[in-house]
Each structure stands twice: as C-alpha cells, then as structure tokens.
Design an enzyme around this catalytic site. Sequence first.
Site, PDB file in Angstrom:
ATOM      1  N   HIS B 170       0.855  -1.197   0.000  1.00 28.37           N
ATOM      2  CA  HIS B 170       0.000   0.000   0.000  1.00 28.37           C
ATOM      3  C   HIS B 170       0.889   1.245   0.000  1.00 28.37           C
ATOM      4  CE1 HIS B 170      -3.900  -1.897   1.816  1.00 28.37           C
ATOM      5  NE2 HIS B 170      -4.104  -1.589   0.554  1.00 28.37           N
ATOM      6  N   ALA B 258       0.039  -8.764  10.526  1.00 35.41           N
ATOM      7  CA  ALA B 258      -0.911  -8.755   9.410  1.00 35.41           C
ATOM      8  C   ALA B 258      -0.491  -7.748   8.346  1.00 35.41           C
ATOM      9  CB  ALA B 258      -2.306  -8.415   9.915  1.00 35.41           C
ATOM     10  N   CYS B 264      -2.161   2.421   9.222  1.00 31.83           N
ATOM     11  CA  CYS B 264      -3.180   1.490   8.735  1.00 31.83           C
ATOM     12  C   CYS B 264      -4.366   1.387   9.695  1.00 31.83           C
ATOM     13  CB  CYS B 264      -2.580   0.097   8.549  1.00 31.83           C
ATOM     14  SG  CYS B 264      -1.394   0.000   7.211  1.00 31.83           S
TER      15      CYS B 264
END
Lengths: 402, 283
Positions: B170, B258, B264
């Site tokens: 990302h 994760a 995030c």
Amino acid sequence: METEIVEVSGHIIDSLILAKVLDLILEAGADYRVVDVEIGRANRDPSRARVEISSPDRASLDRLLEQLQVHGANRVALRPAMVAACDQDGVLPAGFYSSTNLDTRVLTDDGWVPVDNPEMDCAIVLSDHRARTVPMHRVRVGDAVVIGMEGVEVAAPSRPRGTNPFEFMASEVSSEKPKALLVAEVARRIGAARARGGRILAVCGPAVVHTGAAPDVARLVREGWVDVLFAGNGFATHDIESNVLGTSLGVSVQQGIPTEHGHANHLRVINEVRRRGSIAAAVEDGFIPSGVMYECIRRQVPFVLAGSVRDDGPLPDVVTDMVEAADAMRSHLGGVSVALMLASTLHAIATGNLLPAGVETYCVDINQAVVTKLADRGSHQALGIVTDVGLFLRDLVGELCG
Amino acid sequence: MNEALGWGRRYLMCPPSYFGVLYEINPWMHREVTVDRDAAQAQWEGLRTALVEAGAEVEILAPAAEVPDLVFTANAGVVNANQFVPSRFRHPERQGETGHDAAWFRSRGFQISELPEDVCQEGAGDALPFGNVLLAGYRFRSDAASHAYLSALTGAAVRSVELADERLYHLDLTFCPLDERRAIVAPLGWDRYGRRVVEALVPEPLVLDDDDALAFCANSVVVGRRVVMPTCPVRVGRQLEAWGFEVAVCPVGEFLKAGGGCRCLTLALDVTLAAPVPSADLH
C-alpha cells in the site's frame, strides 16, 4: 503487423503514466503512434491519450496489452460503424461519413470490411458484407450509409523514404529537378505497373497538341502504353484538326505559322465529325486519318471526353452532362494503377478527385500552380514534373518505345 | 517553520476485538502466526491514547466478527470533506468490510460516492493528500484505472505512483506527509517513474533506507507536530526533531503480523482534497 488502440486517462502527464506506457511499448519491441491527446489545462484537469500500438505478432501484442492494463491503459473497445438508410434519392442522411481517397475499412457486425473503391468526398455504402464509395448523386432510397467517424479506419498514406532521388522528391513540385532522370524513372514505373497487370490512364490537355506532342501520345496508344484516355473537347478537336488539316487552332503544326482563315479550322473539323455522328464513324470513313483519337478507335482504347461550358461544337462524343461525365470517368478507373496528367488543369483535377490515393499519379505541366493545385485538393500522391509536356512526352516515348 | 498539515486532527479507528491473521493476502501474513489478542488490544489502546494526547479526536467504528481486517480503517475509503468514496477491495476476504464502512459514514451524514465496480481502490491506504494533490498508489491493491475515477469523483488532482515492492503493498507503507513541504518517503516501494513523481512533488523528503522502510517507519500518523510511529530509527528521529517534530513511538507489533502499522489502524476524517481554486478561465 498487429495493431491495437489503447486509451489512458487521468493525470497521466504529471504522473508520468503516459511516458511509462510509451516506454513500455518501445521496451517490448513494439511501436506506437499517438492517435490523439487531450491535455488538461489546469493541474486538476485530467488528460486523455489514445495510442495505437503495432507489434510484429499477435502474441507479443497481447502480452504487452496485458502489461499496459496494469497502468490503466485499456484497449479501446471499437464499435461498429453507425449506418442510416437514405430516405431520398441523391440525398445522404445527415451526419454521413465523407470519404477520403485513402485505403479505408469499416467495422461492421461481421468484422472489418475494406472499401472497394476509395474516392474522396463520397459516402460509404454498405451492402452484402461489402463497402463501397458512392457519390452523393448516386445514392438511392434504402442505401445503408455510414454515419459519423466511429468504426471507420483510414490507412495513413505511407510516405516513401529512401535514398533513391525519385523517392526523395516524391510529392514535391519543382522545376529544378533533373528531367531526364525523372522521365526514365516514370517510364520504369509505368513498365513495372504494366508488368503487375495495372492499367495506365492518360489525361490530356490541348497543349499536348499545341506543343506538337500529339504524335508521341498517338504512338503510346498505338504501342499499348495507354489503356484509357480522359480529355475534353479541346484536346480531341485539336488532335483531329491537326491530323485532318495540319493545324492546331489554325496554326500550322509543322511550320508554326497561322494559316489563312485558320481560326475556323477547328469548327470545320468538328462540323464534319458531327456530320458523321461520332469520332469512330469519322475514323471508319477515313475522314480522320491518324492521331491520338484515331489510334484510340483503332486499338479500342476507351476514352471519355468531358465537356465544358466554353466548348465549340462540341464533338458528338463529348459528354456534356457533368455528372454523367464524372460517372463515365469513374466507370473506367478499375485496375488503373498509373495516371499521367499531361498539360491538363481541369480534367487533371477532376480525375484526381476520382482516383484512389494508391494510384501513382504524374502531373506534367509547364505551370507549377497546376501541380500544386492538384495536391492541395487532396491528391497528395501526385508527383509534379514541371516541364514542357512536348519535351516530356518525346523523352517518355524514347524510354518506352525505344 | 513550515505550515503544519491542514488535516490529521480527527481519526476513525476500529477496536481489534476480532482481529487475527485468518488468511494470507500480503507477504507479511502467515496463518501459523497467532495474534495475541490481549496484546493487540493493548497496543491499539496505546495508539488511540497517543493520538488523543497529541491532540486528535478519535471516533470508533464497531468491529465485526466476519471481517478481522476492519481494524485497518485506513482502507475504508477516501474522505473528502463530507464526501466518502468507499473502497473496492482487491481480495474477497476484505470485500465484506465495505458495507460496515459505508454504513458508518452514511450514519454520520457523509455523502457516499461510489467507484465503478470494475476497478479496485483501497482507500487512504493507497491515496494520501500532499500539497494540492492526492498521491495515489497502484498495482497490488488498487488499479491505476481507479485514479481517474477518484479524481472525477473528488475533484482532486491525482499523482499516480506504481508500487514496485510487494512487501510495501500500500502507498501508506511508503509515504507519510509531514507538513506542507515534507514527507517521509520510501523509494524502495516505487518504480523509477514513481520516484521521479515524488521527487518532483516533495521539496524536502525524509528518505528511508530499505530496512527502515520495511520496518514500516512510513506507516506513521502525524498530528500537528507530533509523529506517532511504529518504530523510529535514530537517524529518522534526529531528522524529525531537527525539523521541529516530536516523535511518539507506539509499538503495534501484533498488527505488523498482518502487515499493518500505525497509519493502517487510522483513517483521517478531516481531509479536504480539492479546495475550490479560481478558474484559469476568468476573464
């Protein structure tokens, strides 16, 4: 060569996405042509680009397209051309596609269909899985006419590039070129076209006769180098006048001096041909003993004499309805691959309007403006040779007929 | 001193009540790794406290059992004033989050603007405002094609950057706006065009080396002059302090399992992308 068009939009300039897409195309060994780009005017405005990609084979093109999709460049979904039916004879539906003289194909529900007879300024009519150009006056009620630009693809004319001086000079007009070289090359190309089964069209103006070059054209016809002739009342009249009376517009072709009462010579000749009903009849009964028209009749070379408003007579073979004349000219263009425009302005331009861009066209005139005019009206394939048509034809006959 | 960011004072967070590594959709996730849910809860509380102490407000999105990654609210969508563009998740495992996210925003009076169904875009995780543009990442989770739509919906000028390293899947793992001129940047994550785009965009970048990038240093939350980071190497801390920032390290190790860090776990709610600009056409 396989091609596809992709479109990419957004802030593709500042994000270097367009640059990246173009780089990726080249890195993949393919080539591109930017079809169009709309660049946003302000920072916030998106841009949009359509890029045609060509790749040597389908598999590598597909791989590249997949790769480009990651960067937002998607294949442009082409839609079949829109079609509307004519609801009035001789009148096209509004929004009709106006053709060019370039090789063209149309996407239909059955796939791409090539246009049979490219001609500029016509409509494209679809029927029975075929596409053909049709001039406005010839469409009939119910004809399926292509509307708009979508689904129509025009092949860009390929400009010859090369070291051959002839290729180098292609499409340029100049009086400063070595004529002997050009004539030899034109002769070579006529020979090559003939060897491929192509037909040769000659378009002649009256100056061909005035300059004394008509016997050279007659010889070309006699020896089979002309397959179809386009001219007007003037050329045919002076050709016949010079062969019957030895004058062209009353001036002795041999001595170059005006003959007494010679100004009426062409009228007397026209009158005698009219008395006989046709040029062919005048040849048959021996009134016309020689010349270009004589050779055309003898060798059964078809000709179209298109009239004009200032014609004397005219000769009985002259088509005086201009729409009919253009149609008659069209009907003889099949298989023509070389056109010689010899000292003719109006008939050369009229013929240029009818010819597909693929026909090698040589425009010979002492006046550079004629050649320029032809190119300006869309016959970009025309090669201009600025010279005296008499000298040109003498040399051409020397090259072709030995 | 540079003008501080005009946003970053209000956040949306979702408690990790159901958080766990239940599937593998990035190189960091391994199902055999168990999440210590108590530790995760404590770390999440720690982050929330750090944000509040920095002066931010935090709003809460109710967790849902079937979508463990709902904790990563950065991926809920793109906020633009009172407009919300819900994400279109790449992986089916996360697609169930959208309904929860959109419902929350709708209940708060946001106008919902939908992206077309055939493009993926994972919210602020792949789209961060900097200066007068929206820097947007694509490749692993978001499609390049989504950027034009995002721009059309929000009016933002978008700069697209291709993400090149799957570990930094990302944009918010590679980029963190600090103020009007500065940002933490991780060039490891971008292709050469993306590096040039960011270079042209950020006058004073704080460039992370590869190890710091992979430690998720860029996945930080900036509240005014405070930078809340999952970890802070000495060199980075010194540079931030030299620029007048305070660093608050907030360990989120359970979430790193994760593939997520501080940023995030948050979604800024006070972002306005396209401030009205005078038209260039005024006569």
